[in-house]
Scaffold this active site. Structure first.
Site, PDB file in Angstrom:
ATOM      1  N   THR A   1      45.880  35.724  43.182  1.00 46.60           N
ATOM      2  CA  THR A   1      47.010  35.117  44.023  1.00 46.60           C
ATOM      3  C   THR A   1      47.550  36.435  44.856  1.00 46.60           C
ATOM      4  O   THR A   1      48.068  35.943  45.900  1.00 46.60           O
ATOM      5  CB  THR A   1      48.041  34.300  43.511  1.00 46.60           C
ATOM      6  OG1 THR A   1      48.646  35.432  42.579  1.00 46.60           O
ATOM      7  CG2 THR A   1      47.500  33.214  42.450  1.00 46.60           C
ATOM      8  N   CYS A   2      47.605  37.514  44.426  1.00 43.66           N
ATOM      9  CA  CYS A   2      48.312  38.656  45.275  1.00 43.66           C
ATOM     10  C   CYS A   2      47.446  38.861  46.720  1.00 43.66           C
ATOM     11  O   CYS A   2      48.016  39.416  47.403  1.00 43.66           O
ATOM     12  CB  CYS A   2      48.152  39.920  44.410  1.00 43.66           C
ATOM     13  SG  CYS A   2      49.221  39.815  42.860  1.00 43.66           S
ATOM     14  N   PHE A   3      45.922  38.561  46.227  1.00 46.21           N
ATOM     15  CA  PHE A   3      45.229  38.849  47.331  1.00 46.21           C
ATOM     16  C   PHE A   3      44.677  37.745  48.003  1.00 46.21           C
ATOM     17  O   PHE A   3      43.655  37.796  48.912  1.00 46.21           O
ATOM     18  CB  PHE A   3      43.986  39.990  46.829  1.00 46.21           C
ATOM     19  CG  PHE A   3      44.598  40.970  46.268  1.00 46.21           C
ATOM     20  CD1 PHE A   3      45.078  42.175  46.720  1.00 46.21           C
ATOM     21  CD2 PHE A   3      44.215  41.078  44.701  1.00 46.21           C
ATOM     22  CE1 PHE A   3      45.625  43.102  45.922  1.00 46.21           C
ATOM     23  CE2 PHE A   3      44.785  42.122  43.797  1.00 46.21           C
ATOM     24  CZ  PHE A   3      45.347  43.226  44.791  1.00 46.21           C
TER      25      PHE A   3
END
Length: 858
Positions: free
Chosen positions: A823-825
C-alpha cells in the site's frame, strides 16, 4: 556642466568632500557659510557650523575683534565634536599649535594632554605654526577633547582614526591602510553589536560614528576612482549593514536606522539607484524600520515608547515613491523580489503613522477635501500611487490570463505579483471606497489570481488579506492556502513519532500515543505499525487514520452524533460526559483530524455545519441546523412562521426555557434569568428561537468544541491558525478534504492512472481484472481501493490527487494465492490466474469489508 568623479585627481578629493558638505548643509553655494572652508575634511559633511552661537576668543572678551581690522591675524573655527559647539579663535600665522591648545584649555577647561586638533584629516603637532599647518582665514578645525574623560574614549579614538585613514586613502596613500580600515570597522562593530551592550551605549557609539562623519567618509571612499578603495568601502559598509541587521535585536533597530538612512541618502545622491551597495543599504534600512513606530503616535504611545524611531515619515517616503515609480514603469514588473520586500517594509510604518494621527478616523475620506495636520502631501501622493498600482496589476493579471490560455508559461516575474497585490490592498484599506475598487479589479481577473495562489503562494507568508474574499477563489486555491497553514510533514525517520497499536485496542491505544505526545513531536510526522504485523510505512499510516477516525466518530462511543439525514456527518454529543475522559478524547480527536488533513488522508467522515461554523468562530443561524436536527429545525420554523395573532393568544404555551433529556431524564434549563416566567409572543419569538439554537447547538457542547479546537490548534500552532483554517475553507471544501470524493469510482479513470510491471495491458489477466472491477458494486470498489492503497475514499480530484500512479505487479506465487498489496507504493500483486472465474473468486474474497482491511498487505 556636471563634473564626474572620474574627472578629479587624488589631489582634488578634499574639494569633492566639501562639495558634498555644501549640498547637504547649504543648498545655496554662494552663501558665506557654504564657502567658509573650501577644503574642509568630511567631518563637516554631517554637521553644520553654528555661527549664531555665542563664541569664545583667545582674550575671552565679549567683543570679538574682526580679522579684517588686524591683517596679521587669522580667524578660524574650532568645532568641539564631543560637545557639539563651535569656538571662534584668533591667532597669528607664526603662532604655534601649542598656543592654540593653551587657549582652548583656558576657555573650556579641557587639559592640553587630552586635546587633539584635526585639520584636513591630520592631527596638528604642537611644534608646528599655523602657517606651516596651512591654517588660513576662516579655516575649520575639529577638536577631539577629553578622550580619556569621556564615557567612550576608545570609540572616539577608533572612529577618528578610521576617518583619518579614509582621508589618507582618498589622497592616494597606500599600504597598511587598506587593511586598517576594515580592521577598525570590525572592531567598532564588535564593540557596538555585542549582546551585552546597553541601549544607551549603543546610541552613544552610533552617535560618535555619525558625529565624526564616518558614513560620509566611507561613501566618499566608495566613490573613489580607484578600484581597491571602492572595494574596501563596499566591504566596510556592507559589514556595517549586515552586523546591525543580524547582530542586534529588533528593539535596537531604532538606534541603527538613522545611520542606515544616512548611508542611503549619501549613496542615492552620489550613485545610481540600481547601485548594488545602495540597494543593500536600502534593504537594510527597510528591515530596520518596518516594525518601528515613526513620527508621532497619539494612541497607545506608552506601548510604543521603547520602539519609537527618530526617523520621520518624510525620511522614508521617498523610498516608497522611488520603488513605486520603478514598479509602474514599462509593460512588466521591474522590481526584484527583494525590492518588493523593501516596498512592503517602508509602507508598513508609514501606514501605521497615518493611522496614529489624531484626525485619522478609521478611513480617509475621498475626495480628500479635509487636510491632515501631518503627512498631508504623503497621504495624497500615496493615493495616486495606489491607483497606478491597481491599473498596473490589472494589466499584468490580464496578461497572465492570456498566457495561461495560450499555455505560454514564461512567468519569471509572476512570483512577485502576490506580494505586490497584498501591499496594494493594504494601501487601499486606508481610503474610502478604494478597497471595493481593488476587489472589483480582482474579480475581473480571478482566474489569474487563483493560478498565482496555487503556483506561487508559499509557506510562511501571510495570506489573510485574501482569505476574507474566498469567493474569488476556487476549491484548489483555497485548499492550497489551508495546506500552507498546516505543518509540513517530515520524512526523516529520527523525527517521526512512533506508534505500535494493537488492532483490538485501536481507540484506547491510539488515544494514549496521541494525547500524551508533545505537539511538536506530532508535527514532525508519524511512524505507524500494528502489533504482530510486518507492514510499516505510509500505507499503514493511511489505514490507521481511516480506522481510528471511524472509531472516534462511531456513535456508540458517545463522543459524536450522526446527523439523521446524512449518517456521514457528525457533531458533538451533549451527553458525552457519560465518559469521565470525554473532554480529553475531544482534544485527542482534534489532534487526529488536524494530522489527517496535514497528511492529506481522506478518512470518510464529515462535520455537520453547526460544528464547522463553531470551529471557524462564526455564528449559527436557523438554516444551519437543518441537517443536525430536522425535527428541531421544523419546530423553530413553525414558531417563526405562525400567525402573530395566534402566537399572542398563548396558543404555544411557551416560555423562555429549553427542555433537554439528560441521562434518561428530562431537565428544564432557563434560556436567561427568570426565563420560565417570560411568555413567548410575536414580538420576542425570534429571540426565543435564537436562544434555543444557541443553547441546543452551542452552549450544550461548548466544552467539547473548545477541547476539540484546542487539540486541532496543538497541531497547527495556535487557536488563531485553527480558526483561520476553517475560515479559509467553504463548508463543502472541508467535506472534500476530510471525507474525500463522493463520486463513484470511475473504472476508466482507474485504468488511465494504472501502470503494469510483469504484465502488459493486452494480457488476458489484465483484461479479466478490469472486467471484474466493472462488475463490482461501488462499495466493493472502495474496499479494493483500500486493499490496494489504504484509501477507501479518493481525494476530491480523483486519482490525480494521489501521490503517484497505481501499479499492478505480476507475482511468481502459486495461482492458489490471493492477491497481495504494497500500500505504501500503491501496488497490487497477483499471479497469472488461469481463468477469469478463478480471478473473480480471489478478488471477491479480498473485497469483503471485514477481510480487505490489512489482509495480505505489506
Amino acid at each position: 556642466m556636471k563634473r564626474k568623479l572620474d574627472d578629479y585627481d587624488d589631489d582634488d578629493f578634499c574639494t569633492d568632500l566639501d562639495i558634498v558638505r555644501m549640498r547637504k548643509n547649504n543648498p545655496n553655494p554662494s552663501s558665506a557659510s557654504a564657502t567658509a572652508s573650501n577644503y574642509a575634511f568630511p567631518h563637516q559633511i554631517s554637521g553644520q557650523r553654528h555661527y549664531n552661537e555665542p563664541t569664545a576668543s583667545t582674550s575671552g572678551s565679549s567683543q570679538q575683534p574682526s580679522s579684517s581690522s588686524h591683517p596679521d591675524r587669522i580667524q578660524f573655527f574650532v568645532r568641539m565634536i564631543s560637545q557639539g559647539k563651535t569656538l571662534v579663535l584668533y591667532g597669528k600665522p607664526e603662532d604655534k599649535v601649542k598656543v592654540i591648545h593653551e587657549k582652548i584649555q583656558t576657555i573650556t577647561g579641557i587639559p592640553m594632554i587630552e586635546q587633539r586638533l584635526i585639520y584636513q584629516g591630520r592631527q596638528l603637532q604642537w611644534e608646528h605654526s599655523l602657517a606651516e599647518c596651512m591654517i588660513y582665514n576662516d579655516a575649520g578645525l575639529h577638536l577631539v577633547g577629553r578622550m580619556r574623560s569621556t564615557e567612550h574614549p576608545r570609540v572616539w579614538h577608533l572612529i577618528d582614526d578610521l576617518v583619518s585613514t579614509v582621508y589618507r586613502l582618498c589622497k592616494g596613500e597606500r599600504g597598511v591602510y587598506l587593511k586598517s580600515v576594515e580592521a577598525m570597522m570590525l572592531e567598532f562593530l564588535d564593540m557596538t553589536t555585542k549582546k551585552e551592550i546597553q541601549l544607551t551605549h549603543l546610541a552613544s557609539h552610533l552617535n560618535i560614528f555619525q558625529s565624526l562623519c564616518a558614513p560620509a567618509a566611507l561613501v566618499m571612499l566608495y566613490l573613489s576612482p580607484h578600484r581597491y578603495n571602492k572595494d574596501l568601502a563596499d566591504k566596510s559598509i556592507r559589514t556595517f549593514a549586515s552586523s546591525c541587521k543580524n547582530g542586534l535585536q529588533k528593539p535596537l533597530y531604532s538606534q541603527c536606522a538613522p545611520v542606515a538612512l544616512e548611508f542611503c541618502n549619501l549613496l542615492s545622491r552620489s550613485a545610481a539607484q540600481d547601485d548594488p551597495l545602495y540597494s543593500l543599504c536600502r534593504s537594510s534600512l527597510g528591515s530596520m524600520v518596518e516594525d518601528l513606530r515613526i513620527g508621532r503616535s497619539s494612541r497607545n504611545h506608552e506601548n510604543f515608547s521603547n520602539r519609537m524611531c527618530v526617523i520621520a515619515v518624510k525620511d522614508i517616503f521617498p523610498f516608497v515613491t522611488e520603488l513605486a515609480n520603478k514598479l509602474t514603469e514599462g509593460s512588466g514588473i521591474n522590481l526584484s523580489l527583494n525590492e518588493v520586500r523593501d516596498f512592503a517594509a517602508f509602507l508598513r510604518p508609514i501606514k501605521a503613522a497615518i493611522k496614529d494621527l489624531p484626525d485619522f478616523e478609521r478611513i480617509i475620506q475621498v475626495p480628500m477635501i479635509y487636510t491632515f495636520t501631518c503627512y498631508d502631501d504623503e497621504i495624497k501622493l500615496l493615493y495616486a500611487i495606489l491607483f497606478e498600482l491597481m491599473e498596473k496589476m490589472r494589466k499584468c493579471l490580464e496578461k497572465v490570463k492570456v498566457e495561461m490560455v495560450m499555455e505560454e508559461n514564461e512567468d519569471g516575474e509572476w512570483d512577485q505579483y502576490l506580494p505586490i497585490l497584498k501591499e496594494t490592498r493594504g494601501i487601499a484599506k486606508l481610503y474610502q471606497g478604494a478597497e471595493d475598487i481593488f476587489w472589483s479589479v480582482m474579480k475581473s481577473v480571478d482566474v489569474s489570481l487563483q493560478y498565482l495562489i496555487i503556483r506561487y503562494a508559499k509557506r510562511g507568508e501571510n495570506y489573510k488579506w485574501i482569505i476574507g474574499h474566498k469567493n474569488l477563489l476556487d476549491f484548489e486555491s483555497r485548499r492550497h492556502l489551508v495546506m500552507l497553514l498546516l505543518p509540513e510533514t517530515i520524512d526523516e525517520d529520527e523525527e517521526l513519532h512512533e506508534m505500535l497499536i494493537d488492532r483490538s485496542q485501536l481507540l484506547s491505544e491510539s488515544f494514549n500515543y496521541i494525547s500524551k505526545a508533545k505537539p511538536e513531536n506530532l508535527r514532525g510526522g508519524l511512524f505507524m505499525e500494528f502489533n504482530n504485523e510486518e507492514a510499516t510505512g505510509p500505507g499503514v499510516l493511511r489505514e490507521w487514520f481511516f480506522l481510528v477516525c471511524q472509531e472516534i466518530f462511531n456513535p456508540q462511543n458517545a463522543l459524536f452524533i450522526a446527523c439523521p439525514n446524512d449518517r456521514r456527518r457528525f457533531f458533538p454529543n451533549p451527553a458525552s460526559k457519560v465518559d469521565p475522559l470525554h473532554l480529553r478524547y475531544f482534544k485527542f480527536a482534534g489532534r487526529v483530524i488536524a494530522l489527517a488533513l496535514m497528511h492529506k488522508v481522506p478518512v470518510g467522515i464529515m462535520f455537520d455545519r453547526t460544528f464547522f461554523l463553531q470551529l471557524a468562530g462564526m455564528t449559527i443561524s436557523l438554516e444551519d441546523i437543518k441537517d443536525a436536527d430536522p425535527y428541531f429545525y421544523s419546530s423553530c420554523k413553525q414558531i417563526l412562521d405562525m400567525d402573530p395573532v395566534i402566537v399572542d393568544q398563548d396558543a404555544l404555551g411557551l416560555t423562555f426555557v429549553h427542555e433537554i433529556e439528560e441521562l434518561g431524564s428530562m431537565k428544564v434549563v432557563e434560556l436567561f434569568t427568570n426565563g420560565k416566567n417570560i411568555v413567548v409572543n410575536s414580538r420576542n419569538r425570534k429571540e426565543y428561537v435564537e436562544l434555543l439554537i444557541q443553547h441546543r447547538f452551542v452552549t450544550s457542547v461548548s466544552k467539547q468544541v473548545a477541547k476539540f479546537a484546542k487539540g486541532f490548534a496543538d497541531i497547527v500552532g495556535d487557536e488563531k491558525i485553527q480558526k483561520l483554517v476553517f475560515k479559509t475553507l467553504e463548508f463543502e471544501d472541508h467535506d472534500g478534504m476530510l471525507h474525500g470524493s463522493e463520486s463513484i469510482i470511475s473504472v476508466e479513470d482507474w485504468k488511465v492512472h494504472t501502470e503494469y510491471n510483469g504484465y502488459k495491458e493486452s494480457d488476458p489477466q489484465i483484461y479479466w481484472f478490469w472486467e471484474i472491477v466493472e462488475e463490482m458494486t461501488a462499495e466493493q470498489r472502495k474496499v479494493l481501493l483500500f486493499f490496494w492503497t489504504s484509501l477507501k475514499h479518493l481525494p476530491v480530484d480523483g486519482f490525480n490527487g494521489l501521490a503517484s500512479k497505481l501499479y499492478i505487479y505480476k507475482s511468481n506465487e502459486s495461482t492458489d494465492h490471493l492477491p497481495s498489496s504494497h500500500t505504501c507504493f500503491y501496488r497490487i500483486c497477483f499471479p497469472a490466474y488461469p481463468s477469469m472465474a478463478v480471478m473473480r473468486q480471489r478478488l471477491n474474497i479480498i473485497t469483503q469489508d471485514h477481510v480487505g482491511c490489512s489482509f495480505g498487505t505489506w
